[in-house]
Design a protein around this motif. Structure first.
Motif, mmCIF file in Angstrom:
data_model
loop_
_atom_site.group_PDB
_atom_site.id
_atom_site.type_symbol
_atom_site.label_atom_id
_atom_site.label_comp_id
_atom_site.label_asym_id
_atom_site.label_seq_id
_atom_site.Cartn_x
_atom_site.Cartn_y
_atom_site.Cartn_z
ATOM 1 N N LEU A 23 54.048 120.192 104.633
ATOM 2 C CA LEU A 23 54.538 120.127 103.261
ATOM 3 C C LEU A 23 53.563 120.813 102.311
ATOM 4 C CD1 LEU A 23 55.729 116.412 103.195
ATOM 5 C CD2 LEU A 23 57.098 118.460 103.608
ATOM 6 N N ARG A 83 61.542 116.543 104.795
ATOM 7 C CA ARG A 83 61.400 115.505 105.808
ATOM 8 C C ARG A 83 62.126 115.822 107.116
ATOM 9 N NH1 ARG A 83 59.701 110.433 103.799
ATOM 10 N NH2 ARG A 83 59.391 110.408 101.539
ATOM 11 N N LEU A 84 62.913 116.872 107.160
ATOM 12 C CA LEU A 84 63.759 117.138 108.318
ATOM 13 C C LEU A 84 63.422 118.480 108.933
ATOM 14 C CD1 LEU A 84 66.213 115.923 109.879
ATOM 15 C CD2 LEU A 84 67.679 117.361 108.427
ATOM 16 N N TRP A 122 62.495 113.744 112.075
ATOM 17 C CA TRP A 122 62.527 113.174 110.738
ATOM 18 C C TRP A 122 61.128 112.653 110.417
ATOM 19 C CZ3 TRP A 122 65.471 112.975 106.509
ATOM 20 C CH2 TRP A 122 65.174 112.016 105.542
ATOM 21 N N TYR A 123 60.508 113.175 109.343
ATOM 22 C CA TYR A 123 59.150 112.794 108.970
ATOM 23 C C TYR A 123 59.195 111.767 107.841
ATOM 24 C CZ TYR A 123 57.982 117.060 111.504
ATOM 25 O OH TYR A 123 57.873 118.027 112.470
ATOM 26 N N PHE A 124 58.290 110.831 107.907
ATOM 27 C CA PHE A 124 58.154 109.866 106.822
ATOM 28 C C PHE A 124 56.671 109.696 106.497
ATOM 29 C CE2 PHE A 124 58.199 107.529 110.802
ATOM 30 C CZ PHE A 124 57.121 106.659 110.693
ATOM 31 N N LYS A 140 64.188 123.845 108.261
ATOM 32 C CA LYS A 140 63.758 122.692 107.466
ATOM 33 C C LYS A 140 64.560 122.641 106.169
ATOM 34 C CE LYS A 140 59.708 124.586 108.134
ATOM 35 N NZ LYS A 140 58.278 124.956 108.101
ATOM 36 N N GLU A 186 56.695 110.290 112.515
ATOM 37 C CA GLU A 186 57.774 111.195 112.918
ATOM 38 C C GLU A 186 58.679 110.471 113.899
ATOM 39 O OE1 GLU A 186 58.498 115.310 115.549
ATOM 40 O OE2 GLU A 186 56.459 114.564 115.135
ATOM 41 N N LEU A 206 52.530 117.490 108.358
ATOM 42 C CA LEU A 206 53.920 117.525 107.918
ATOM 43 C C LEU A 206 54.389 118.916 107.528
ATOM 44 C CD1 LEU A 206 53.977 114.293 105.718
ATOM 45 C CD2 LEU A 206 54.580 114.551 108.128
ATOM 46 N N GLN A 228 51.793 107.909 107.903
ATOM 47 C CA GLN A 228 52.823 108.918 108.082
ATOM 48 C C GLN A 228 53.342 108.842 109.503
ATOM 49 O OE1 GLN A 228 51.187 113.004 108.091
ATOM 50 N NE2 GLN A 228 49.227 112.026 107.675
#
Length: 856
Positions: A35, A725-726, A792-794, A721, A804, A33, A802
């Motif tokens: 993150l 999440r985007l 869009w990531y979740f 970004k 996308e 991700l 997880q």
């Protein structure tokens, strides 16, 4: 007393290391991700612990000019280790989710010699998020999509995975998968590569003076590293897109290794059905293009010093087209039927062992088999009726009265214009053994031997028609001379059939050996790599053999680390290198005994490449790399055909030469919270020459720009970004035009049908042509691709799930602009088409796609 001395020595060393320490920023983030992992625990080499802030960053003190290992822990992620290099002020650790783990540590190890990494003057690598973000897009998710964005790579368009690397021939790009040479790693005859991004951990393009560990190329080497399964967790990944479905499953093997199975299938039928509404050419697709593939990756560590791997791949692709048309277009009445079917299959199985007999020695062995088969069947039948133009009837009235007196106003031509049934089968067996030995004091020695056996089998039956100009006075033997009472007209052409059968079985034994020495000074200011590689080919045909001279390929690289931590400059390094390379042209696989090639006449393609480059790492995660190069190609093989009525022969030559010079740069912003990406630019000047060139070519033996050459290639990749999440990914490209022919006006000319099996043998027909000659100054217009991808990531912060969801559009600029080449025209009426032929392999409309990826 000894205890006191030891205690004093320990305190002294600790104090000295502290005085000579430097600070390194370590960023910890989620690999998939991107993150930052706030709160990650880093345990330093001296036992000190650091907690990462909201950006996933911790500033750690480490000894200067010395590699150290730190440990990182974060709940819910896999175990790994991180080696902090002796230079540089920033290191990133990407972690993968693996469930809740209390007080467990993460380790990311430094690359072993020869594995994927970026090196100035040698190669550029792309991995992890950079690879997936640019490769997992569109109707074909392909690692080559990412490779084509790197510096030194020529623009090809969408459906072409064979780019030119720094002015080299596209077919000379050699691919290796975990050390195994892949004979033909492509789907659709080169339209896409077999390397799905879900089966690949990293890819490295070597286009400079790379290590003697690899060869078989004079242009570029693509090193692909397989994705490893998790040794501790069950993993699953499911992906759907507009045109394909993917499934990956990974299972651990008792904490010492794992098994990963990957599968992919395409379903282009809905896309083809939609495209038929907008693109006329797509109407005739009978079997939608398809790809079916699966891969296997297994690794197991028996002991800390012994690891075994197994990788396999099997895949197939194909397409079917049927075309039927009846039309009346001015003076032309035509009935046309065409069928074409293409089926291709590829597979390989590779086994490898890595063993550390001592702490300073790595022994690796690799062996495997590969297979490739291509089947092509096609038929074209035309039945045309054409009325002569008034100008033609007046100019060639005498010929019409002699050869077409039954209906002097028109002619008919029913014929099977082309019929082909071909099959190519390639099999290879190869093995290699490599030894890396760190002998201390900055020296590393490397040795290796490799053997590659290949068998090439070609079978084809070809029926086609060609045209040749008849020199005045050279009347074909089957035509009575009295048919030309006034002699052969100066502009008469002969239209005759050729029937050609290929039945070839050839084998090649390529033996290679290398030795290399690498040195790094204690302060890492200076490094050197010197190596020698030998490649020898022994060629065996069905009823002949050809011996060749061995190719000696010495290579030298010198590296200088000039500055470190000077203002905004974190590091400044420079590299110079030079070396020789060799490869075997795949065209020689069709050679037969009747071509009369003697021992030592056949040669390997050779090149002498020199590179100079510099790299600057700036504060804030910026890096700039620029390289200049010069490449001289010699002993380059080429061939042309001598086609006459009743005779079709190929001529092989091994004295071609070429030069390629230029520079390319890459400005990169490493992954960060809000934006990252890179800009790559390449300038290339490439000229080729065939001293005994094709007599039918307008180039002859002169120097020329090859058909794939482009002076300028620019790529801009930007990832924005705004929230974690985007991600909005933008690719904008700019590529100058390719060479095109200089064409003249469209004019009619007489053609004599010379086919004893045709009911219209001896008929004079009217056709249209225009002069088409090579010209250094003729180019297609620029290509301007634009691709967008919104992701869009979740994910579940406390679990393992997880995913996308993305929406993408490729070739967006085709709505307003298309690169232009020469116009085309109807060779039976002379009517010129509106617009021009496309200057690259592009669809004439944007290609939207939607994708979904879920992983556990």
């Amino acid at each position: 007393m000894p205890v006191k001395r030891l205690l004093c020595l320990t305190i002294f060393l600790w104090g000295w290391a502290s005085l000579c320490a430097r600070e390194v920023e370590i960023y910890v983030e989620d690999t998939d991700l991107g993150l930052p992992l706030e709160g990650a625990l880093i345990r330093s080499w001296d036992g000190q612990e650091y907690i990462c802030d909201e950006a996933g960053k911790a500033v750690v003190a480490v000894p200067d000019n010395q590699e150290v290992t730190v440990q990182v822990a974060y709940p819910g992620y896999e175990n790994r280790r991180l080696t902090v290099p002796a230079e540089g002020a920033r290191v990133t650790a990407g972690l993968r989710m693996s469930g809740i783990m209390e007080s467990q540590e993460l380790v990311v190890e430094a690359s072993k010699p020869g594995t994927s990494e970026t090196k100035t003057g040698r190669s550029v690598a792309i991995a992890d998020k950079q690879l997936t973000q640019t490769a997992e897009i569109g109707i074909v998710e392909d690692v080559m999509t990412s490779i084509k964005l790197l510096p030194g790579v020529g623009y090809t368009g969408m459906f072409n995975a064979l780019p030119s690397i720094r002015g080299g021939e596209p077919g000379d790009l050699t691919a290796v998968f975990d050390g195994f040479y892949i004979e033909f790693p492509y789907h659709w005859g080169g339209g896409a590569s077999i390397f799905d991004p879900r089966m690949v951990q990293s890819a490295r393009l070597s286009h400079g003076v790379f290590s003697v560990r690899y060869g078989h190329t004079v242009s570029g080497l693509l090193e692909v590293t397989s994705r490893d399964p998790s040794p501790t967790e069950v993993e699953a990944e499911l992906g759907f897109s507009t045109s394909a479905a993917n499934l990956n499953l990974s299972f651990p093997l008792w904490g010492k290794g794992g098994v990963m199975i990957m599968g992919k299938t395409t379903y282009w039928d809905p896309f083809i059905a939609l495209a038929k509404l907008f693109v006329e050419e797509v109407q005739y697709v009978r079997v939608a293009p398809y790809i079916r593939s699966s891969a296997l990756s297994v690794n197991y560590r028996f002991t800390p010093d012994l690891e075994a791997t197994l990788n396999g791949f099997i895949g197939g692709d194909g397409i079917g087209v049927s075309y039927e048309n009846e039309s009346v277009n001015g003076p032309l009445e035509s009935q046309s039927n065409m069928t074409f079917d293409w089926n291709n299959s590829t597979g390989f199985l590779i086994g490898g062992v890595a063993f550390n007999p001592t702490a300073s020695m790595v022994l690796r062995g690799t062996a495997g088999v590969g297979y490739h088969q291509a089947l092509a069947e096609g038929n074209v039948y035309n039945n045309i009726k054409v009325w002569y133009s008034d100008v033609f009837k007046e100019q060639w009235a005498d010929l019409i009265n002699i050869f077409n007196k039954d209906h002097p106003e028109y002619y008919e031509l029913p014929e099977n214009s082309m019929d082909i049934d071909g099959k190519t089968v390639t099999a290879n067996v190869q093995g290699r053994a490599d030894l890396d030995w760190d002998i201390g004091k900055g020296f590393l020695l490397a040795f290796g031997i490799q053997e590659l056996y290949a068998q090439w089998k070609h079978n084809a039956d070809i029926h086609a028609y060609v045209e040749r100009w008849i020199p005045p006075g050279n009347i074909p033997p089957d035509i009575p001379p009295d048919m030309f009472p006034t002699g052969v007209p100066p502009n008469l052409y002969l239209h005759f059939p050729i029937d050609y059968t290929i039945d070839v079985l050839n084998q090649g034994f390529t033996t290679s050996a290398y030795a290399a020495a690498e040195y790094t000074s204690p302060n890492s200011f200076f490094g050197a790599e010197l190596g020698l590689r030998l490649d020898h080919l022994y060629f065996v045909g069905r009823d002949f053999t050809v011996q060749t001279y061995p190719a000696f390929n010495p290579r030298l690289n010198l590296d200088f680390n000039i500055l470190k931590n000077y203002g905004v400059i974190e590091s400044l390094s420079a590299t110079i290198g030079t070396g020789l390379f060799s490869s075997v042209n795949e065209g020689i696989t069709l050679i037969e005994n009747r071509y009369g090639i003697d021992d030592f006449e056949m040669k390997q393609n050779r090149s002498w490449t020199s590179v100079a480059g510099t790299k600057i790492d700036f504060a804030g995660g910026f890096s700039f790399n620029i390289e200049g190069y010069f490449k001289y190609m010699f002993d380059r093989s080429y061939m042309y055909g001598n086609i006459e009525p009743g005779s079709t022969e190929a001529v092989y030559k091994f004295n071609g030469e070429g030069i390629s010079a230029g520079f390319d740069f890459m400005l990169q912003k490493f992954e960060s919270r809000y934006w990252d990406g890179w800009i790559s630019y390449s300038f290339n000047y490439a000229r080729y020459r065939n001293p005994d060139g094709d007599p039918d070519s307008s180039v002859g033996s002169d120097w020329y720009y090859p058909s794939f050459h482009r002076f300028h290639n620019l790529n801009v990749i930007l990832n924005i970004k705004p929230i974690p999440r985007l991600n909005l990914s933008i690719h904008f490209g700019l590529a100058s035009g390719r060479p095109k022919s200089k064409v003249g006006s469209i004019e009619s000319y007489p053609v004599l049908i010379y086919d004893n099996n045709s009911p219209v043998n001896g008929t004079i027909i009217e056709k249209w042509k225009r002069t088409s000659v090579y010209d250094d100054n003729e180019r297609t217009t620029w290509s301007v691709p634009l691709d967008l991808k919104l992701s869009w990531y979740f994910f579940n912060a406390k679990g393992k799930v997880q995913g996308e969801l993305y929406v993408a559009v490729e070739n967006l600029t085709s709505l307003i602009y298309k690169a232009q080449a020469n116009t085309s025209f109807n060779s039976y009426t002379g009517e010129e088409d509106t617009g021009s032929d496309s200057a690259s392999y592009e669809m004439p409309l944007p290609l939207p796609s939607i994708g979904f990826k879920w992983s556990y």
